[in-house]
Motif scaffolding. Structure first.
Motif, short mmCIF file in Angstrom:
data_model
loop_
_atom_site.label_atom_id
_atom_site.label_comp_id
_atom_site.label_asym_id
_atom_site.label_seq_id
_atom_site.Cartn_x
_atom_site.Cartn_y
_atom_site.Cartn_z
N GLY A 182 0.85 -0.96 0.01
CA GLY A 182 -0.01 -0.08 -0.14
C GLY A 182 0.93 1.23 0.05
O GLY A 182 0.48 2.02 -0.80
N TYR A 183 2.12 1.23 0.84
CA TYR A 183 2.97 2.28 0.78
C TYR A 183 3.54 2.73 -0.44
O TYR A 183 3.61 3.68 -1.33
CB TYR A 183 4.03 2.16 1.74
N PHE A 184 3.88 1.54 -1.30
CA PHE A 184 4.54 1.67 -2.63
C PHE A 184 3.48 2.41 -3.66
O PHE A 184 3.98 3.08 -4.35
CB PHE A 184 4.64 0.13 -2.83
N PHE A 185 2.24 1.81 -3.50
CA PHE A 185 1.16 2.15 -4.48
C PHE A 185 0.93 3.59 -4.21
O PHE A 185 0.71 4.52 -5.00
CB PHE A 185 0.00 1.45 -4.29
N ASN A 186 0.71 3.93 -2.89
CA ASN A 186 0.49 5.38 -2.57
C ASN A 186 1.60 6.47 -2.82
O ASN A 186 0.99 7.54 -3.54
CB ASN A 186 0.14 5.46 -1.06
N ASN A 187 2.76 6.08 -2.57
CA ASN A 187 3.70 7.15 -3.01
C ASN A 187 4.44 7.16 -4.35
O ASN A 187 5.14 8.01 -4.83
CB ASN A 187 4.89 6.88 -1.91
N PHE A 188 4.33 5.68 -5.07
CA PHE A 188 5.26 5.77 -6.10
C PHE A 188 4.06 5.81 -7.48
O PHE A 188 4.63 6.01 -8.57
CB PHE A 188 5.95 4.59 -6.28
N LEU A 189 2.92 5.17 -7.34
CA LEU A 189 1.83 5.12 -8.30
C LEU A 189 0.68 5.76 -7.71
O LEU A 189 -0.42 5.36 -7.66
CB LEU A 189 1.67 3.55 -8.46
N PRO A 190 0.84 7.04 -7.34
CA PRO A 190 -0.47 7.70 -6.73
C PRO A 190 -1.45 7.95 -7.88
O PRO A 190 -2.83 8.34 -7.34
CB PRO A 190 0.22 9.23 -6.34
N SER A 191 -1.39 8.01 -9.23
CA SER A 191 -2.33 8.28 -10.05
C SER A 191 -3.04 6.91 -10.61
O SER A 191 -3.97 6.98 -11.33
CB SER A 191 -1.72 9.03 -11.24
N ALA A 192 -2.58 5.83 -10.22
CA ALA A 192 -2.80 4.59 -10.68
C ALA A 192 -3.76 4.10 -9.49
O ALA A 192 -4.90 4.64 -9.18
CB ALA A 192 -1.49 3.88 -10.93
N ILE A 193 -3.29 2.83 -8.99
CA ILE A 193 -4.17 2.07 -7.98
C ILE A 193 -3.65 2.48 -6.65
O ILE A 193 -2.57 2.36 -6.26
CB ILE A 193 -4.02 0.53 -8.15
N GLY A 194 -4.54 3.04 -5.73
CA GLY A 194 -4.24 3.24 -4.44
C GLY A 194 -3.96 2.18 -3.59
O GLY A 194 -4.50 1.24 -3.89
N GLY A 195 -3.29 2.35 -2.71
CA GLY A 195 -2.95 1.33 -1.57
C GLY A 195 -4.09 0.73 -0.88
O GLY A 195 -4.18 -0.36 -0.79
#
Length: 317
Positions: free
Chosen positions: A85-98
């Protein structure tokens, strides 16, 4: 169209606040650089370890909350999903949220998607509400001279809003009085009603609720301690009571539309801790905080890359 506008708003808020903050700190770059250059690495490492321990406790809370919906997930899975979830929130914020990642994975282990998404939402809400109420009760253990009046009023206001939301979720008879408002969101009326009923169902799992609250208090305490240790690594000491009073406000403000709190979090850190250790020093601590989040996100990315059971199913979404 709305999704693109919201994504643009988040980027605009984060980038705008960062630029404003950098402009306001323009004559303090040398001081901030000196503080960061002199960071005590062992103390920073200890702060990171405390932060990871807080994530472990939060993962245990997530597992317990999911169990109340008959979603059987292991601690290792919950722990891995929190990091991812941290990875998606911080590195892919415009894609799938954590949170979406966690909810989607849980939905594969439950009888319905609504239960999984409700569990994920409640896990986030319990963490936030616990943090707010910890600040509220902390007020009664310090003298009025220690607390700034504005801080005190903010804590009272946020606590009142949190209590009202909690009362609404737990009291079905009271919530029915607002049922007419669902006409404004007719397309999603049924999912909202189902989600509310699922959240309200937690009132019949009192022992699990108590367990999750106790764990949440411990987890939030570890998060607060990690920030205090970050300040120590930068060469400053922030009184623990001030961290417990101000962090809930920073955490709440960071929920505003942004790229996972970027810009909002750093600005709030300077505003609320600047009067204690100085604006330049508070800014340096916010940079160390961001660095710690990035390290955690990188670990989450490594777990994601090494976990095909999550990666394949998320792609199917």
């Amino acid at each position: 169209m709305r999704k693109h506008l919201f994504a643009f708003l988040k980027i605009f808020v984060s980038v705008g606040l960062i630029l404003v903050l950098l402009y306001l700190m323009r004559d303090k770059y040398a001081q901030v650089g000196q503080v960061l250059k002199g960071t005590n690495i062992p103390a920073f490492g200890l702060a990171l370890v405390i932060y990871l321990f807080a994530i472990a406790l939060a993962s245990l809370r997530f597992k317990i909350i999911a169990k109340a919906q008959d979603i059987d997930t292991t601690f290792a899975e919950a722990f891995s999903l929190n990091f991812i979830g941290y990875f998606f929130n911080n590195f892919l914020p415009s894609a799938i949220g954590g949170d979406v990642v966690k909810a989607f994975y849980l939905s594969k282990k439950s009888s319905g998607k609504v239960e999984a998404y409700a569990s994920t939402f409640l896990d986030r809400a319990v963490g936030l509400i616990t943090m707010i109420f910890m600040a509220f009760f902390a007020i009664f253990f310090v003298g009025s001279s220690v607390i700034d009046r504005n801080i005190k009023h903010l804590i009272y206001g946020i606590s009142l809003a949190a209590f009202a939301a909690l009362f609404f979720m737990m009291n079905k008879a009271f919530a029915r009085k607002f049922q007419g408002a669902l006409r404004l969101v007719k397309p999603i009326r049924e999912p909202l009603q189902k989600a509310y009923n699922i959240l309200n169902r937690y009132t019949s799992h009192k022992s699990l609720v108590v367990q999750s609250l106790v764990i949440s208090v411990a987890s939030q305490s570890m998060f607060f301690l990690s920030l205090g240790m970050l300040a120590v690594s930068a060469g400053f000491t922030i009184p623990l009571i001030q961290i417990f009073l101000r962090m809930p406000i920073i955490g709440t403000i960071s929920l505003l539309p942004s790229i996972n709190g970027l810009g909002v979090r750093e600005s709030a850190t300077v505003v609320f801790f600047g009067p204690i250790i100085g604006d330049a020093n508070a800014f340096a601590v916010s940079v160390l905080w961001l660095l710690m989040l990035m390290i955690t996100s990188v670990l989450g990315g490594m777990i994601y890359a090494a976990s095909p059971q999550f990666k394949v199913k998320i792609k199917e979404a």
